[in-house]
Design a protein around this motif. Structure first.
Motif, PDB file in Angstrom:
ATOM      1  N   GLY A 374       0.790  -1.232   0.000  1.00 20.86           N
ATOM      2  CA  GLY A 374       0.000   0.000   0.000  1.00 20.86           C
ATOM      3  C   GLY A 374       0.809   1.263   0.000  1.00 20.86           C
ATOM      4  O   GLY A 374       0.355   2.305   0.470  1.00 20.86           O
ATOM      5  N   LYS A 375       2.047   1.187  -0.524  1.00 19.42           N
ATOM      6  CA  LYS A 375       2.917   2.369  -0.531  1.00 19.42           C
ATOM      7  C   LYS A 375       3.231   2.772  -1.964  1.00 19.42           C
ATOM      8  O   LYS A 375       4.372   2.986  -2.345  1.00 19.42           O
ATOM      9  N   GLY A 376       2.185   2.876  -2.761  1.00 21.84           N
ATOM     10  CA  GLY A 376       2.363   3.233  -4.167  1.00 21.84           C
ATOM     11  C   GLY A 376       2.773   4.672  -4.365  1.00 21.84           C
ATOM     12  O   GLY A 376       3.355   5.036  -5.386  1.00 21.84           O
ATOM     13  N   MET A 377       2.471   5.517  -3.395  1.00 15.21           N
ATOM     14  CA  MET A 377       2.831   6.930  -3.489  1.00 15.21           C
ATOM     15  C   MET A 377       3.800   7.287  -2.364  1.00 15.21           C
ATOM     16  O   MET A 377       3.734   6.715  -1.273  1.00 15.21           O
ATOM     17  N   GLU A 378       4.662   8.244  -2.628  1.00 12.83           N
ATOM     18  CA  GLU A 378       5.672   8.628  -1.643  1.00 12.83           C
ATOM     19  C   GLU A 378       5.037   9.126  -0.347  1.00 12.83           C
ATOM     20  O   GLU A 378       5.555   8.889   0.745  1.00 12.83           O
ATOM     21  N   ALA A 379       3.874   9.783  -0.482  1.00 15.06           N
ATOM     22  CA  ALA A 379       3.195  10.317   0.706  1.00 15.06           C
ATOM     23  C   ALA A 379       2.733   9.211   1.647  1.00 15.06           C
ATOM     24  O   ALA A 379       2.536   9.443   2.841  1.00 15.06           O
ATOM     25  N   SER A 380       2.560   7.990   1.117  1.00 12.81           N
ATOM     26  CA  SER A 380       2.074   6.877   1.953  1.00 12.81           C
ATOM     27  C   SER A 380       3.209   6.154   2.673  1.00 12.81           C
ATOM     28  O   SER A 380       2.968   5.233   3.446  1.00 12.81           O
ATOM     29  N   GLU A 381       4.466   6.544   2.421  1.00 14.15           N
ATOM     30  CA  GLU A 381       5.615   5.934   3.091  1.00 14.15           C
ATOM     31  C   GLU A 381       5.739   6.521   4.497  1.00 14.15           C
ATOM     32  O   GLU A 381       6.270   7.610   4.688  1.00 14.15           O
ATOM     33  N   LEU A 382       5.268   5.775   5.485  1.00 15.99           N
ATOM     34  CA  LEU A 382       5.301   6.274   6.858  1.00 15.99           C
ATOM     35  C   LEU A 382       6.676   6.129   7.499  1.00 15.99           C
ATOM     36  O   LEU A 382       7.066   6.914   8.353  1.00 15.99           O
ATOM     37  N   ASN A 383       7.405   5.062   7.104  1.00 13.90           N
ATOM     38  CA  ASN A 383       8.711   4.770   7.726  1.00 13.90           C
ATOM     39  C   ASN A 383       8.597   4.719   9.252  1.00 13.90           C
ATOM     40  O   ASN A 383       9.446   5.236   9.978  1.00 13.90           O
ATOM     41  N   CYS A 384       7.512   4.076   9.717  1.00 14.54           N
ATOM     42  CA  CYS A 384       7.214   4.053  11.160  1.00 14.54           C
ATOM     43  C   CYS A 384       8.066   3.047  11.921  1.00 14.54           C
ATOM     44  O   CYS A 384       8.214   3.142  13.132  1.00 14.54           O
ATOM     45  N   GLY A 385       8.601   2.051  11.223  1.00  7.55           N
ATOM     46  CA  GLY A 385       9.427   1.033  11.877  1.00  7.55           C
ATOM     47  C   GLY A 385       8.644  -0.062  12.557  1.00  7.55           C
ATOM     48  O   GLY A 385       9.219  -0.927  13.217  1.00  7.55           O
ATOM     49  N   GLY A 386       7.317  -0.047  12.415  1.00  2.00           N
ATOM     50  CA  GLY A 386       6.495  -1.070  13.062  1.00  2.00           C
ATOM     51  C   GLY A 386       6.782  -2.477  12.577  1.00  2.00           C
ATOM     52  O   GLY A 386       6.605  -3.449  13.309  1.00  2.00           O
ATOM     53  N   CYS A 387       7.262  -2.598  11.350  1.00  2.00           N
ATOM     54  CA  CYS A 387       7.571  -3.909  10.764  1.00  2.00           C
ATOM     55  C   CYS A 387       8.926  -4.431  11.237  1.00  2.00           C
ATOM     56  O   CYS A 387       9.256  -5.592  11.019  1.00  2.00           O
ATOM     57  N   GLY A 388       9.721  -3.540  11.853  1.00  2.00           N
ATOM     58  CA  GLY A 388      11.069  -3.911  12.275  1.00  2.00           C
ATOM     59  C   GLY A 388      12.145  -3.294  11.409  1.00  2.00           C
ATOM     60  O   GLY A 388      13.301  -3.208  11.811  1.00  2.00           O
ATOM     61  N   TYR A 389      11.759  -2.862  10.211  1.00  2.00           N
ATOM     62  CA  TYR A 389      12.711  -2.219   9.310  1.00  2.00           C
ATOM     63  C   TYR A 389      12.604  -0.700   9.447  1.00  2.00           C
ATOM     64  O   TYR A 389      11.542  -0.169   9.760  1.00  2.00           O
ATOM     65  N   SER A 390      13.699  -0.011   9.191  1.00  2.00           N
ATOM     66  CA  SER A 390      13.745   1.439   9.404  1.00  2.00           C
ATOM     67  C   SER A 390      12.869   2.198   8.421  1.00  2.00           C
ATOM     68  O   SER A 390      12.284   3.223   8.759  1.00  2.00           O
ATOM     69  N   THR A 391      12.795   1.715   7.193  1.00  3.71           N
ATOM     70  CA  THR A 391      12.015   2.409   6.169  1.00  3.71           C
ATOM     71  C   THR A 391      11.130   1.429   5.414  1.00  3.71           C
ATOM     72  O   THR A 391      11.357   0.208   5.440  1.00  3.71           O
ATOM     73  N   CYS A 392      10.138   1.980   4.732  1.00  2.00           N
ATOM     74  CA  CYS A 392       9.239   1.142   3.912  1.00  2.00           C
ATOM     75  C   CYS A 392      10.011   0.497   2.763  1.00  2.00           C
ATOM     76  O   CYS A 392       9.697  -0.623   2.353  1.00  2.00           O
ATOM     77  N   LYS A 393      11.006   1.204   2.243  1.00  2.00           N
ATOM     78  CA  LYS A 393      11.801   0.640   1.144  1.00  2.00           C
ATOM     79  C   LYS A 393      12.624  -0.559   1.633  1.00  2.00           C
ATOM     80  O   LYS A 393      12.813  -1.528   0.888  1.00  2.00           O
ATOM     81  N   GLU A 394      13.121  -0.502   2.873  1.00  2.00           N
ATOM     82  CA  GLU A 394      13.846  -1.653   3.426  1.00  2.00           C
ATOM     83  C   GLU A 394      12.929  -2.869   3.515  1.00  2.00           C
ATOM     84  O   GLU A 394      13.336  -3.988   3.210  1.00  2.00           O
ATOM     85  N   LEU A 395      11.691  -2.642   3.947  1.00  2.66           N
ATOM     86  CA  LEU A 395      10.721  -3.738   4.008  1.00  2.66           C
ATOM     87  C   LEU A 395      10.446  -4.271   2.607  1.00  2.66           C
ATOM     88  O   LEU A 395      10.349  -5.491   2.409  1.00  2.66           O
ATOM     89  N   ALA A 396      10.328  -3.374   1.635  1.00  2.00           N
ATOM     90  CA  ALA A 396      10.075  -3.798   0.254  1.00  2.00           C
ATOM     91  C   ALA A 396      11.212  -4.686  -0.256  1.00  2.00           C
ATOM     92  O   ALA A 396      10.967  -5.710  -0.905  1.00  2.00           O
TER      93      ALA A 396
END
Length: 579
Positions: A374-396
């Motif tokens: 659900g991070k098709g747009m840059e604005a949707s990249e929360l980078n909250c770290g809830g997944c354990g990774y620092s950024t959404c791109k790291e999770l991707a």
């Protein structure tokens, strides 16, 4: 053995020093967040360790809230050694002073009770390492030098900072050095290391000819309890001493800066800069973008994986205040006036780069993976770290590598669940409504609006939020039922509830007692009317059937009487003829 051949062998072994009890794993992803190497794979919501990328730091063990990360128990291996014909010596980590409130003789007595032949301090090996390291620094060229005392650090550099492997001082750790010295001093012995470090188990696996096994202080405590040893009964005996001699400055190795302090005591030239870094994060930051070709000084980094040093090892075995633990170590420190320039033992060890599979994903691949969470747009990249990774791109990237799952993204999972729930609610023919304790509507579906707001449906349908925050009693006359559920928290069910010529089935339930109440309401008016028609038709059929049955019974009755008279007449006539 210190080569890639060792790691290919040990990684094939299921008994890796750290492992996961998958049934205990609770999908919190805290282990990923804490792992400096991100050596964790998530499959079906459960975490497992990627052994080929793990640095055995133990952070996942100490931070797992579900206690799902465990350390390999080597007690059986050690007890088998004690039952053999070999004499077994303990290499006791100097941090023991911070764990136990025993004297030297009491500690030796305790370990002898468990079956060990003798006890020696690993600090002796630390002193040997410091003497040799000081010589290397004094004789070496300007440049960067990284200590090899911590096996977690050396493996971390081998795996993730391979360009720095040549900067690691080419010697074994104090534990391995100490074991080699003991093997030289005594004949046909086995050495067991005991300390706070999990990575020492990997060292024992790597150097089985020197260290037969490694136990943590946690394991030692378990063994003491299982042996029913009352440590209060341990007596002082001046004849019970560490062998082959007492340790001095090496005893401060478990403290941050302890190795540097011992090197200073040995003596280093003025052009040597001694630095202490504890934690892999600090080491990573220090190595970032460093230009080693232009260093005009000799920079030595005492690098330790645990913050504050080995005193904060993952299996320290005591909840004692670290201030008290440090003070105990320092209070028992023995200082010698002169330190020899030549040591007794030095074990050459080299640390080649360990190759691991590296991924180079294209921007298109990463963007495609981002869409899946659900991070098709840059604005949707929360980078909250809830997944354990620092950024959404790291999770991707972890998704593309097969180490992660889309469900790890909390915001995406919540949004997806909300969309599914809304779709189900909206598609239901029954009316759905949720109200707060003030009986304000906070959620409803179109069926509710059509059922109870039909006159103003068009108005509210165009309004953003629909009938959100409108009072419930504006639309229904039975809001008192909702109040009752709010007060009691008990589910309420009303069947065939008649309201203004309409019949409803109403089920009201508590979502959060005293705060939120939900209801499912079905209009069963037509169904009930259809039932009445069926009942009426059934009654008509039954009446007709009863009339027919009665008529048949009447006719059968007449015929039976006539038949009976006829048969009696025949019998009488036949009887007269016989007579």
């Amino acid at each position: 053995m210190g080569s890639n051949k060792f790691w290919s062998k040990i990684l094939a072994n299921e008994q890796y020093p750290v492992f996961t009890l998958k049934n205990e794993c609770q999908d919190c992803y805290k282990c990923i967040r804490e792992c400096p190497a991100k050596a964790i794979k998530i499959c079906h919501g459960r975490a497992s360790i990627l052994n080929d990328r793990c640095v055995v730091c133990g952070h996942c063990v100490t931070t797992c809230p579900a206690n799902a990360k465990r350390v390999r128990n080597d007690l059986d291996r050690v007890q088998s050694l004690l039952n053999s014909s070999q004499q077994v010596l303990v290499s006791l980590a100097p941090s023991w002073r911070g764990v136990y409130s025993f004297s030297e003789s009491q500690m030796v007595l305790l370990l002898k009770h468990l079956g060990f032949f003798a006890v020696s301090e690993t600090a002796l090996g630390a002193q040997e390492v410091s003497i040799k390291t000081a010589a290397i620094l004094n004789e070496g060229k300007s440049g960067l030098y990284i200590s090899s005392a911590c096996p977690v650090v050396t493996r971390y550099i081998q795996l993730y900072h391979g360009s720095f492997v040549d900067n690691i001082v080419a010697g074994a750790s104090p534990a391995i050095t100490h074991a080699a010295w003991l093997k030289k001093q005594y004949q046909d012995i086995a050495v067991v290391f005991i300390g706070p470090c999990i990575a020492k188990k990997s060292e024992a696996d790597q150097y089985p000819n020197l260290v037969s096994a490694a136990l943590t202080f946690d394991e030692l405590n378990l063994w003491i309890n299982e042996s029913f040893i009352d440590t209060n009964d341990l007596t002082h005996n001046s004849e019970l001493r560490f062998v082959p001699e007492m340790a001095y400055e090496g005893a401060i190795y478990p403290l941050e800066g302890g190795m540097n302090d011992t090197i200073r005591r040995v003596g280093v030239n003025s052009d040597v800069v001694l630095m202490a870094l504890s934690s892999l994060g600090s080491l990573k930051d220090a190595l970032w973008d460093i230009d080693r070709n232009h260093l005009t000084q000799k920079i030595f980094i005492e690098a330790l994986a645990c913050k504050g040093g080995c005193i904060n090892g993952p299996c320290f075995g005591s909840k004692k205040s670290k201030v008290l633990a440090i003070s105990e170590i320092l209070a028992n420190l023995r200082v010698r006036r002169t330190i020899p320039r030549e040591g007794h033992m030095w074990v050459d060890a080299h640390y080649p780069t360990i190759d691991i599979k590296k991924y180079n994903f294209s921007p298109d691949q990463i963007n495609e993976a981002m869409v899946k969470i659900g991070k098709g747009m840059e604005a949707s990249e929360l980078n909250c770290g809830g997944c354990g990774y620092s950024t959404c791109k790291e999770l991707a990237c972890a998704l593309l590598a097969g180490d992660a799952e889309p469900a790890m993204c909390v915001s995406y999972t919540r949004e997806l669940a909300t969309r599914k729930a809304n779709a189900m609610v909206k598609s239901m023919s029954s009316a759905i409504v949720i109200v707060n304790k003030s009986l304000e509507i906070i959620e409803s579906n179109k069926s509710f609006m059509r059922m109870f707001c039909n006159d103003v449906y068009d108005i509210f349908a165009e309004r953003e939020g629909g009938i959100y925050h409108v009072m419930l009693d504006k639309f229904i006359t039975f809001s008192n039922l909702f109040k009752k559920v709010l007060e009691t928290g008990l589910e309420l069910h009303r069947e065939h509830y008649l309201i203004e010529a309409k019949v409803y089935d109403i089920k009201i339930f508590s979502i959060e007692r005293g705060e939120l109440v939900g209801a499912i309401i079905s209009d069963v008016t037509k169904t009930e009317m259809d039932k009445e028609k069926i009942v009426e038709k059934a009654r008509e059929v039954i009446v007709k059937n009863i009339a027919t049955v009665q008529e048949i019974a009447s006719l059968l009755g007449e015929h039976m009487a006539e038949t009976e008279i006829l048969l009696n007449s025949i019998v009488e006539d036949y009887a007269e003829k016989i007579n």
